[in-house]
Write an enzyme that holds these catalytic residues in place. Structure first.
Site, PDB file in Angstrom:
ATOM      1  N   ASP A   1       0.864  -1.175   0.000  1.00  0.00           N
ATOM      2  CA  ASP A   1       0.000   0.000   0.000  1.00  0.00           C
ATOM      3  C   ASP A   1       0.909   1.237   0.000  1.00  0.00           C
ATOM      4  O   ASP A   1       2.117   1.141   0.176  1.00  0.00           O
ATOM      5  CB  ASP A   1      -0.866   0.031   1.268  1.00  0.00           C
TER       6      ASP A   1
ATOM      7  N   ARG B   1     -13.443  -0.064  -2.735  1.00  0.00           N
ATOM      8  CA  ARG B   1     -13.035   0.036  -1.332  1.00  0.00           C
ATOM      9  C   ARG B   1     -12.885   1.502  -0.890  1.00  0.00           C
ATOM     10  O   ARG B   1     -11.793   1.937  -0.525  1.00  0.00           O
ATOM     11  CB  ARG B   1     -11.702  -0.686  -1.089  1.00  0.00           C
TER      12      ARG B   1
HETATM   13 CA    CA Z   1      -2.892  -3.771   1.800  1.00  0.00          CA
END
Ligand code: CA
Ligand code: CA
Length: 444
Positions: free
Chosen positions: A221, A316
């Protein structure tokens, strides 16, 4: 390897005139008063979201002069962060562009530099082609092991661990490219005024069991909260930079996805405020809770998401499990239906309270797609407005649109009412103007 002392130049030491600075790391002649913007010492305001609960969030505001660092490359950043193991309050000021994929001398590293000798993408594609491997099980064996070793090599370089009591603050035009700020099992962290781009994974893994057609998944991320508490992410701009997903190839008929989340909040993280950020041109944007297992996440994963701009992000936004998540005054800008999946993911035991959000959409983007049921039961929605382009603004009930098109229906009461808000919230009609003017890096 150069010493931390040489690399992590502190302003305090500079002012004392005794720093030994390597010739390759010329230090800008900036007095401390100018180099440490007041906003870099700012703490989260009382009642400003879940990160204001209990002890509040102060980051590195208490740092002494010896723990204020200006960093301009990956080695300096890693040294200033001290591996995330030193809880001494610190302020880390990012100057210019820091590229996580570079060695300790500042030379760029490519995927080939991380690859294990036994790994190649061609060999991986040959071994795990569904026509050869099938679709019943995930890849195992020597090539998968070589891929995992390669991934560990990259992870050791681009995962940048952030310790407790830290503020990371971007000086004008600051940017981290290719890095994953990893806020793991620590308390009290602030990340502000920073552009974060393209934490690309050199070694995506193929999972034929993910979804109906399999998926390529990546590890990194831009910011990861795992077991983290009291975190305030504010006025950042997060994106895939110039490495957009549409430019990746298809393998086995599926997109070769080199990105994971933009800002993920997992594994019993708690007390988080995500405010005034811009998320753009990214797919998996904000995962809150990574497993359906009823365990450590229960009663945690409390997150406030307000005054963010979500511009053409895919899914998301956020996707929630377990947590009480307050999603208010966000600006959803969705003009590219080709990359759009859904926005509010209503997962297991999730409790999303969505109030006064604004949705600007293209005419082809269906209202019924905005909510997605990932095994949840209810979501509270109040005050959503929408428009197409410059057309008329009108009220919309995105949950009712979902329920009209899908079964089973989701309930309309998430079971809680947020109280941690710093004042009256923004009238929905004003959200686009307020968020456009204020959200993102460079706006503090
Ligand atoms: Ca992640
Ligand atoms: Ca229905």
């Amino acid at each position: 390897m150069p010493s931390k002392t040489a690399l992590a130049v502190t302003i305090g030491v500079l002012l004392a005139g005794v720093a030994t600075v390597p010739a390759s790391a010329a230090v800008p002649a900036v007095p401390a008063s100018a180099a440490v913007p007041a906003a870099a010492r700012q703490v989260l305001a009382p009642d400003d979201g879940w990160a204001a609960a209990t002890t509040g969030t102060t980051g590195g505001a208490a740092a002494d002069d010896a723990h204020v660092f200006v960093v301009r490359n990956r080695a300096e950043l890693a040294a200033a962060l001290a591996g995330g193991t030193d809880p001494t309050p610190r302020i880390v000021l990012i100057a210019g562009t820091i590229r996580a994929n570079e060695d300790d001398s500042g030379a760029p590293l490519t995927c080939a530099d991380y690859a294990d000798p036994a790994y190649s993408l061609d060999a991986y594609l040959a071994a795990y082609d569904p026509a050869v491997w099938g679709r019943a099980t995930r890849p195992t064996g020597p090539l998968e092991e070589a891929r995992a070793r390669s991934a560990r090599n990259q992870g050791a370089r681009i995962n940048l661990r952030v310790g407790a009591n830290t503020t990371i603050y971007g000086l004008p035009n600051a940017r981290i490219v290719g890095g994953n700020l990893l806020i793991q099992n620590v308390d009290n962290v602030i990340v502000r005024n920073l552009r974060l781009e393209d934490a690309a994974d050199c070694f995506p893994s193929w999972d034929p069991t993910d979804g109906s057609a399999g998926n390529w998944n990546s590890a990194y991320d831009l910011i990861t909260l795992t077991g983290a508490t009291h975190v305030w992410a504010d006025h950042n701009t997060l994106s895939d930079g110039n490495n957009v997903d549409e430019n990746q190839p298809l393998y086995f008929g599926r997109p070769y996805q080199v990105h994971d989340g933009a800002l993920d909040v997992i594994r019993a993280s708690d007390y988080v405020t995500i405010s005034y950020n811009v998320f753009q041109e990214h797919d998996k944007t904000m995962l809150i809770g990574s497993t359906n297992t009823v365990g450590a996440d229960v009663g945690k994963l409390r997150v406030t998401v307000h005054h963010n701009k979500f511009a053409n992000v895919g899914q998301r936004v956020p996707r929630v499990r377990f947590g009480q998540v307050d999603v208010y005054n966000n600006y959803y800008y969705l003009t590219d239906e080709d990359t759009y999946s859904y926005s509010w993911g209503v997962g297991v035991q999730s409790a999303i309270y969505a109030e006064n959000n604004f949705l600007l959409r293209s005419a082809d983007l269906a209202f019924e797609d905005f909510v997605y049921d990932w095994g949840g039961t209810a979501i509270t929605e109040i005050g959503t407005l929408t428009r197409v382009g410059t057309g008329p603004v009108r009220a919309v009930d995105l949950l009712a649109e979902y329920n009209a098109a899908h079964d089973p229906d989701l309930g309309t009461d998430a079971g809680w009412t947020p109280v941690l808000r710093p004042g009256p919230i923004t009238p929905t009609a004003q959200v686009p103007a307020v968020v456009n003017a204020q959200a993102g890096a460079g706006r503090i």
